[in-house]
Write a protein that holds these residues in place. Sequence first.
Motif, PDB file in Angstrom:
ATOM      1  N   LEU A 122       0.831  -1.217   0.000  1.00 18.69           N
ATOM      2  CA  LEU A 122       0.000   0.000   0.000  1.00 18.69           C
ATOM      3  C   LEU A 122       0.858   1.256   0.000  1.00 18.69           C
ATOM      4  O   LEU A 122       0.428   2.322  -0.430  1.00 18.69           O
ATOM      5  N   ILE A 123       2.074   1.115   0.532  1.00 17.81           N
ATOM      6  CA  ILE A 123       3.054   2.187   0.403  1.00 17.81           C
ATOM      7  C   ILE A 123       4.338   1.532  -0.108  1.00 17.81           C
ATOM      8  O   ILE A 123       4.512   0.323   0.023  1.00 17.81           O
ATOM      9  N   ALA A 124       5.183   2.325  -0.715  1.00 17.99           N
ATOM     10  CA  ALA A 124       6.413   1.746  -1.242  1.00 17.99           C
ATOM     11  C   ALA A 124       7.595   2.592  -0.818  1.00 17.99           C
ATOM     12  O   ALA A 124       7.544   3.823  -0.845  1.00 17.99           O
ATOM     13  N   ARG A 125       8.651   1.918  -0.435  1.00 20.93           N
ATOM     14  CA  ARG A 125       9.872   2.609  -0.067  1.00 20.93           C
ATOM     15  C   ARG A 125      10.597   2.983  -1.345  1.00 20.93           C
ATOM     16  O   ARG A 125      10.707   2.182  -2.264  1.00 20.93           O
ATOM     17  N   LEU A 126      11.044   4.202  -1.400  1.00 17.39           N
ATOM     18  CA  LEU A 126      11.764   4.584  -2.607  1.00 17.39           C
ATOM     19  C   LEU A 126      13.260   4.407  -2.415  1.00 17.39           C
ATOM     20  O   LEU A 126      13.876   5.071  -1.593  1.00 17.39           O
ATOM     21  N   LYS A 127      13.799   3.503  -3.208  1.00 16.43           N
ATOM     22  CA  LYS A 127      15.209   3.129  -3.023  1.00 16.43           C
ATOM     23  C   LYS A 127      16.161   4.263  -3.366  1.00 16.43           C
ATOM     24  O   LYS A 127      17.151   4.461  -2.707  1.00 16.43           O
ATOM     25  N   GLU A 128      15.822   4.999  -4.415  1.00 14.84           N
ATOM     26  CA  GLU A 128      16.767   6.037  -4.832  1.00 14.84           C
ATOM     27  C   GLU A 128      16.634   7.343  -4.059  1.00 14.84           C
ATOM     28  O   GLU A 128      17.334   8.292  -4.313  1.00 14.84           O
ATOM     29  N   ALA A 129      15.696   7.352  -3.158  1.00 12.64           N
ATOM     30  CA  ALA A 129      15.471   8.609  -2.438  1.00 12.64           C
ATOM     31  C   ALA A 129      16.709   8.993  -1.630  1.00 12.64           C
ATOM     32  O   ALA A 129      17.424   8.133  -1.130  1.00 12.64           O
ATOM     33  N   LYS A 130      16.912  10.296  -1.539  1.00 11.26           N
ATOM     34  CA  LYS A 130      18.086  10.768  -0.792  1.00 11.26           C
ATOM     35  C   LYS A 130      17.872  10.558   0.697  1.00 11.26           C
ATOM     36  O   LYS A 130      18.793  10.470   1.476  1.00 11.26           O
ATOM     37  N   TYR A 131      16.603  10.538   1.049  1.00 10.18           N
ATOM     38  CA  TYR A 131      16.317  10.271   2.464  1.00 10.18           C
ATOM     39  C   TYR A 131      15.354   9.096   2.556  1.00 10.18           C
ATOM     40  O   TYR A 131      14.761   8.679   1.562  1.00 10.18           O
ATOM     41  N   ASP A 132      15.207   8.603   3.743  1.00  8.06           N
ATOM     42  CA  ASP A 132      14.346   7.457   3.983  1.00  8.06           C
ATOM     43  C   ASP A 132      12.890   7.894   3.845  1.00  8.06           C
ATOM     44  O   ASP A 132      12.435   8.776   4.569  1.00  8.06           O
ATOM     45  N   GLY A 133      12.215   7.330   2.905  1.00 13.57           N
ATOM     46  CA  GLY A 133      10.842   7.785   2.747  1.00 13.57           C
ATOM     47  C   GLY A 133       9.971   6.803   1.986  1.00 13.57           C
ATOM     48  O   GLY A 133      10.450   5.786   1.470  1.00 13.57           O
ATOM     49  N   TYR A 134       8.716   7.147   1.926  1.00 12.86           N
ATOM     50  CA  TYR A 134       7.738   6.268   1.286  1.00 12.86           C
ATOM     51  C   TYR A 134       6.823   7.078   0.395  1.00 12.86           C
ATOM     52  O   TYR A 134       6.676   8.284   0.560  1.00 12.86           O
ATOM     53  N   ARG A 135       6.206   6.374  -0.517  1.00 16.77           N
ATOM     54  CA  ARG A 135       5.135   7.001  -1.279  1.00 16.77           C
ATOM     55  C   ARG A 135       3.926   6.084  -1.267  1.00 16.77           C
ATOM     56  O   ARG A 135       4.050   4.868  -1.070  1.00 16.77           O
ATOM     57  N   LEU A 136       2.787   6.686  -1.509  1.00 14.68           N
ATOM     58  CA  LEU A 136       1.557   5.923  -1.588  1.00 14.68           C
ATOM     59  C   LEU A 136       1.526   5.216  -2.937  1.00 14.68           C
ATOM     60  O   LEU A 136       1.908   5.794  -3.944  1.00 14.68           O
ATOM     61  N   THR A 137       1.057   3.971  -2.971  1.00 14.56           N
ATOM     62  CA  THR A 137       0.910   3.271  -4.250  1.00 14.56           C
ATOM     63  C   THR A 137      -0.551   3.375  -4.698  1.00 14.56           C
ATOM     64  O   THR A 137      -1.414   3.817  -3.940  1.00 14.56           O
ATOM     65  N   TYR A 138      -0.801   2.950  -5.927  1.00 19.77           N
ATOM     66  CA  TYR A 138      -2.196   2.889  -6.378  1.00 19.77           C
ATOM     67  C   TYR A 138      -3.024   2.045  -5.415  1.00 19.77           C
ATOM     68  O   TYR A 138      -4.157   2.381  -5.071  1.00 19.77           O
ATOM     69  N   GLY A 139      -2.423   0.929  -4.983  1.00 25.69           N
ATOM     70  CA  GLY A 139      -3.132   0.061  -4.042  1.00 25.69           C
ATOM     71  C   GLY A 139      -3.511   0.803  -2.767  1.00 25.69           C
ATOM     72  O   GLY A 139      -4.617   0.671  -2.237  1.00 25.69           O
TER      73      GLY A 139
END
Length: 410
Positions: A62-79
């Motif tokens: 339901l959320i996804a960790r973004l590997k290339e992000a400069k900082y530790d973070g997540y984004r919402l997925t379509y799910g």
Amino acid sequence: MKLDTKAMRHLAAEDWRVLTAVEIGSKNHEVIPTPLIESISKLRGGANRVHKSISALAKVGLIARLKEAKYDGYRLTYGGLDYLALHTYASRKEVYSVGNRIGVGKESDILVVADDRGEQKVLKIHRLGRISFRTVKSNRDYLRKRQGGSWMYLSRLAAEKEYAFMRALRDEGFPVPVPIAQSRHTVLMELVDAFPLRQISEVPDPAALYAELISMILRLAQHGLIHGDFNEFNILIKEERSKKQPSSEKGKDIETVEEEEKLTITPILIDFPQMVSMDHQNAEMYFDRDVNCVKRFFERRFHFVGTQPGPFFKDAKKTLGKNGAKRLDAAVEASGFSKKALKDLEAAIREQQDARGDQAGSGDEYDDESANEDEDEDGDSEEGNDSEEDNVDVEGEKDLKTDKPDISMK
Ligand code: ADP
Ligand code: MG
């Protein structure tokens, strides 16, 4: 992209809060930093509890960790966005269970859902970021441009615009499904018991249906609107049998008069995110395209060719607002859509149409009965026929597959 509601029942109140926090955070951030998720969700258990929820949400996608992000973070997925919308409908008692997918549109998933009284409805989930992997090159550029949260913004806009137009059209007496509610990138509407014209091989009176469709285009124009995708996929044909009135019309023979039942055919128009105003700079092109779609289809499918030329845009334009017709283009635009938002949406829809190679009114190459497959552009549905009547559960990823026939969300 399919919606799998299995994980829905296992989410705790805290998980929903964290998911909502990610949604709120995504208004200003493409990747939402974990500390921000913590501070928005304000869970009693503190950061640890938030982290537990983050793991739970990420695990079911339901959320996804973004590997290339400069900082530790997540984004919402379509799910994740799907779940939030369903959660909202569930809390308003508008949706209780999710059934099978009846259609994969070009930019959407269409699901049958039901409320707690078992009344069936249609949930249209807009997926404006989704494109075909068959036309890889143009799509790669497209994907790059549409990364980040813009799919969410655009899909939501598509749903909002569609809902606003459905309400306005319905209020003016147009034959469209009853709009019920709207949340995020989804529209909840009446389930029309009908098949798209695309799947109809015969009608009793092609000339009458043709005339009705053309007059619908003209009536829309009178209200300031062009559908913009007026094709055999977006016209549902409702068949109703009623007792036939004895008719004294000349030319009818005794046999027809004596028939007990009459088959009435009603076209229902759907699919409105691409509607344009009669004042649009390309209005004439859109108008002509809609008219030609009907003409071409009737000729190919029913071997029917109208005797009159047109209708023509310039004549339709003269009828704008006539006979007290309310200008729906202006009404909807005035109801809270910014010019920029409508422009963004239009550009996205056009790009998407270009990327897939517009199939509106496309001819014989689509004239087999695999319309659903042809329309499934994300290439993930090889494992099932989506139009099967008894396919009741919403298929998920293979490892999440559930054997429950109907999935309650509570
Ligand atoms: P898209 O924008 O992706 O083309 P549509 O709104 O045209 O999506 O819906 C895709 C298909 O789903 C339609 O062709 C139709 O078969 C089915 N459908 C959509 N809305 C309804 C409804 N309210 N009732 C019944 N079937 C529907
Ligand atoms: Mg459609």
